[in-house]
Scaffold this motif. Structure first.
Motif: not given
Length: 231
Positions: A53-61, A73-79, A143-151
């Motif tokens: 990102a060159r500007g702005g913000d992305i917030q998760l939870e 980021i993946a470990r924070r819960g995005i699949g 299925g592979r994405a869901l098995l990372t148990n994403p938020a």
């Protein structure tokens, strides 16, 4: 759940996103729609840290993930279910599923729950992914994405190039996931098939959101759909 504010990003000297902003409330299904080349996939890649990102913000939870590396980021819960599926062709179905899996607790996704969701994958658990049909590979990617148990589950053109009957299966699966409370961000072109699933559409034009509303509001505004979506 996810809040994107004033996001700017691009490639080299070319800027693609110009103040992109939207939210994905917890338990909702939110879409990014628009013509090709308007910045939808770049938005996804920036959320995932694959484009900086060159500007702005992305917030998760409620916490900023803007400056984090993709693996963090993946470990924070995005699949992610990426465009083009991108399964590991030389691994079996089961090896693909467990390669990136993460524990999800008592109520989380497990291998057996994925096989319950996609019985066809259980039948082919020992086959190499390269031997699967396009539809089966897409089931494997989900299925592979869901098995990372994403938020948050992100799908980038997940039904592109699939036969109508397979697309119907994928949309039915997403409706089931929504019923289970899964938060979903989807990029797709099939407005009619998305309508029963999506809570809020966001039309992307030249790197920013130019309209947002429900599927019903979009369907009632033919001029808007023609101007930005070509339908």
């Amino acid at each position: 759940m996810l809040k994107v504010t004033g996001l700017e990003a691009g490639y080299g000297v070319s800027q693609v996103l110009f103040g992109m902003g939207f939210e994905v409330p917890r338990g909702s299904v939110t879409s990014l729609i628009g013509r090709n080349g308007m910045g939808k996939t770049t938005t996804i890649h920036t959320i995932l840290g694959m484009v900086r990102a060159r500007g702005g913000d992305i917030q998760l939870e409620g916490e900023s993930i803007t400056a984090l590396q993709p693996n963090t980021i993946a470990r924070r819960g995005i699949g992610l279910v990426p465009e083009g599926r991108r399964v590991f062709p030389s691994l079996t179905v089961e090896e693909n599923l467990v390669a990136t899996s993460r524990p999800g607790g008592a109520d989380g996704w497990s291998l057996e729950r994925i096989y319950d969701l996609f019985p066809r994958l259980k039948e082919r658990r020992g086959q190499f992914a390269a031997t699967l049909s396009g539809g089966e590979q897409q089931m494997l990617a989900v299925g592979r994405a869901l098995l990372t148990n994403p938020a948050l589950l992100i799908l980038d053109e997940a039904t592109e190039g699939l036969a109508p009957v397979i697309r119907a299966d994928i949309w039915a699966t997403l409706r089931r996931l929504k019923e289970l409370g899964q938060s979903i961000l989807v990029v797709d072109k099939n407005l009619k098939e998305m309508a029963p699933l999506v809570d809020r559409h966001h039309i992307v034009e030249k790197g920013r959101v130019v309209w947002q509303g429900s599927p019903q509001e979009l369907a009632a505004n033919e001029d808007l759909a023609h101007r930005y979506l070509g339908v």
